[in-house]
Write a protein that holds these residues in place. Structure first.
Motif, PDB file in Angstrom:
ATOM      1  N   ASP A   1       0.874  -1.180   0.000  1.00  0.00           N
ATOM      2  CA  ASP A   1       0.000   0.000   0.000  1.00  0.00           C
ATOM      3  C   ASP A   1       0.905   1.222   0.000  1.00  0.00           C
ATOM      4  O   ASP A   1       1.514   1.558   1.019  1.00  0.00           O
TER       5      ASP A   1
ATOM      6  N   ASP B   1      -5.432   2.280  -4.850  1.00  0.00           N
ATOM      7  CA  ASP B   1      -5.377   1.891  -3.442  1.00  0.00           C
ATOM      8  C   ASP B   1      -6.764   1.743  -2.811  1.00  0.00           C
ATOM      9  O   ASP B   1      -6.965   0.885  -1.938  1.00  0.00           O
ATOM     10  N   GLY B   2      -7.719   2.554  -3.251  1.00  0.00           N
ATOM     11  CA  GLY B   2      -9.077   2.395  -2.737  1.00  0.00           C
ATOM     12  C   GLY B   2      -9.701   1.089  -3.189  1.00  0.00           C
ATOM     13  O   GLY B   2     -10.418   0.425  -2.426  1.00  0.00           O
TER      14      GLY B   2
ATOM     15  N   ALA C   1      -8.323  -1.560  -1.014  1.00  0.00           N
ATOM     16  CA  ALA C   1      -8.923  -1.557   0.319  1.00  0.00           C
ATOM     17  C   ALA C   1     -10.279  -2.266   0.322  1.00  0.00           C
ATOM     18  O   ALA C   1     -10.568  -3.066   1.214  1.00  0.00           O
TER      19      ALA C   1
ATOM     20  N   THR D   1     -11.366   5.970   1.682  1.00  0.00           N
ATOM     21  CA  THR D   1     -10.144   6.038   2.468  1.00  0.00           C
ATOM     22  C   THR D   1      -9.826   7.503   2.742  1.00  0.00           C
ATOM     23  O   THR D   1      -9.689   8.293   1.812  1.00  0.00           O
TER      24      THR D   1
ATOM     25  N   GLY E   1     -11.048   5.752  -2.725  1.00  0.00           N
ATOM     26  CA  GLY E   1     -12.158   4.844  -2.466  1.00  0.00           C
ATOM     27  C   GLY E   1     -12.241   3.738  -3.476  1.00  0.00           C
ATOM     28  O   GLY E   1     -11.481   3.687  -4.456  1.00  0.00           O
TER      29      GLY E   1
ATOM     30  N   GLY F   1     -12.314   4.058   5.837  1.00  0.00           N
ATOM     31  CA  GLY F   1     -10.974   3.590   6.177  1.00  0.00           C
ATOM     32  C   GLY F   1      -9.961   4.704   6.069  1.00  0.00           C
ATOM     33  O   GLY F   1     -10.313   5.883   5.965  1.00  0.00           O
ATOM     34  N   GLY F   2      -8.684   4.349   6.077  1.00  0.00           N
ATOM     35  CA  GLY F   2      -7.617   5.333   6.045  1.00  0.00           C
ATOM     36  C   GLY F   2      -7.269   5.813   7.448  1.00  0.00           C
ATOM     37  O   GLY F   2      -7.966   5.533   8.426  1.00  0.00           O
TER      38      GLY F   2
ATOM     39  N   SER G   1      -9.778   7.473   9.848  1.00  0.00           N
ATOM     40  CA  SER G   1     -10.899   6.674  10.372  1.00  0.00           C
ATOM     41  C   SER G   1     -10.732   6.386  11.853  1.00  0.00           C
ATOM     42  O   SER G   1     -11.699   6.008  12.533  1.00  0.00           O
TER      43      SER G   1
ATOM     44  N   CYS H   1     -13.976   0.588   8.653  1.00  0.00           N
ATOM     45  CA  CYS H   1     -13.366  -0.646   8.152  1.00  0.00           C
ATOM     46  C   CYS H   1     -12.893  -1.512   9.318  1.00  0.00           C
ATOM     47  O   CYS H   1     -12.489  -1.004  10.365  1.00  0.00           O
TER      48      CYS H   1
ATOM     49  N   ASN I   1      -5.636   0.208   8.581  1.00  0.00           N
ATOM     50  CA  ASN I   1      -4.686   0.506   7.519  1.00  0.00           C
ATOM     51  C   ASN I   1      -4.145  -0.742   6.839  1.00  0.00           C
ATOM     52  O   ASN I   1      -3.353  -0.641   5.903  1.00  0.00           O
TER      53      ASN I   1
ATOM     54  N   GLY J   1      -5.552  -2.139   2.559  1.00  0.00           N
ATOM     55  CA  GLY J   1      -4.978  -1.886   1.244  1.00  0.00           C
ATOM     56  C   GLY J   1      -3.943  -2.915   0.843  1.00  0.00           C
ATOM     57  O   GLY J   1      -3.964  -3.437  -0.271  1.00  0.00           O
TER      58      GLY J   1
END
Length: 296
Positions: free
Chosen positions: A8, A108-109, A112, A132, A139, A239-240, A243, A274, A278, A281
């Motif tokens: 990620d 990356d979204g 995830a 994210t 996303g 997420g991210g 979050s 989520c 982290n 991803g």
């Protein structure tokens, strides 16, 4: 037994995991993203990190998630708006000879949401929107249980929708995008404190910090409302890195959605954080490597 590596790649950190084909995490590593994150410097950091994570070469393929759209074949990073110098970068072609492994790329979204569907909060759901929240706002979308990437592989970019046409300029060329109100940079315009400090203060009942997170949640809810009307997902996941403060902003976001979205378009909708944090991803990147390179 075959193993996978999932990566990620973010604006501040590169998170890596080595997994079994069942998704069990065997080893993990996080290294800082080179600054500025020019493609050549990132390639060097990625190769060194993979060699550190898997010195014996047990993993047969690598999936890399990046903040932007890839080409349809998962070979070229078409553009990463929050990474300097990233436009039409053939990253898979650059990495494969150095890693001696096959490589596939993905947004990356998208990684995830695939990770959450495999081992996390989206398992068993078919229509899912994931956002994210971090350096940028990315996303991914599942429709009918399948990853939605749209024409040319560039969908979905939920963080780039406009919520204020007169708002701050976005690196995408848009103005007032959701990213400009819900990223780490957006919080920096609200307060000199870090997100972690704002989260801690809010947890202690600080009125100003709580007000900042409520405003953040309202902006998020405005963006979500438009996305929900288009996608009518059964589940929205957040997420991210930001979050971690979801308890302070999700109630305001949900209130905004309930006010703006008619009942029929949000019937049965669930909005929550989520499950994999982290780690989603890198897990999803590994799963896409499994699907595209080992099981293809």
């Amino acid at each position: 037994m075959a193993q996978l590596i999932g990566v990620d790649l973010g604006g501040t950190a590169i998170k890596l995991g080595r997994f079994t084909v069942e998704g069990q995490l065997l080893a993990e590593l996080e290294v800082p993203t080179p600054q500025p994150p020019m493609p050549g410097a990132v390639v060097i950091a990625l190769v060194e990190a993979v060699q550190q994570l898997d010195p014996d070469g047990l993993a047969t393929c690598v999936g890399v998630g990046l903040p932007g759209p890839m080409d349809g074949a998962g070979r070229v990073a078409r553009i990463c708006i929050n990474l300097t110098g990233w436009e039409q970068i053939p990253l898979a072609e650059w990495l494969e000879p150095q890693l001696q492994r096959r490589v596939t790329l993905a947004n990356d979204g998208n990684c995830a949401v695939v990770g959450e569907a495999w081992q996390g909060a989206a398992r068993g759901y078919r229509d899912v929107l994931l956002l994210t929240l971090g350096t940028g706002v990315g996303g991914g979308v599942l429709l009918g249980g399948s990853l939605f990437t749209g024409h040319g592989g560039a969908a979905a970019e939920p963080g780039l929708i406009c919520i204020d046409p007169e708002g701050p300029a976005c690196n995408s060329g848009n103005r007032g995008s959701l990213e400009q109100f819900c990223s780490i940079g957006a919080l920096a315009r609200e307060s000199p404190l870090t997100p972690q400090e704002l989260c801690r203060l809010a947890g202690n009942g600080d009125a100003e910090a709580l007000a900042i997170w409520r405003r953040y949640g309202r902006h998020l809810g405005v963006g979500l409302s438009s996305l929900i009307y288009v996608l009518t997902p059964e589940l929205v996941l957040i997420g991210g890195g930001l979050s971690a403060a979801s308890e302070h902003f999700l109630p305001a976001a949900l209130a905004e959605v309930e006010q703006r979205v008619q009942r029929e378009s949000r019937q049965g909708l669930e909005l929550r954080r989520c499950a994999l944090g982290n780690g989603a991803g890198r897990l999803g990147a590994a799963r896409l490597a499994l699907d595209r390179l080992l099981n293809a």
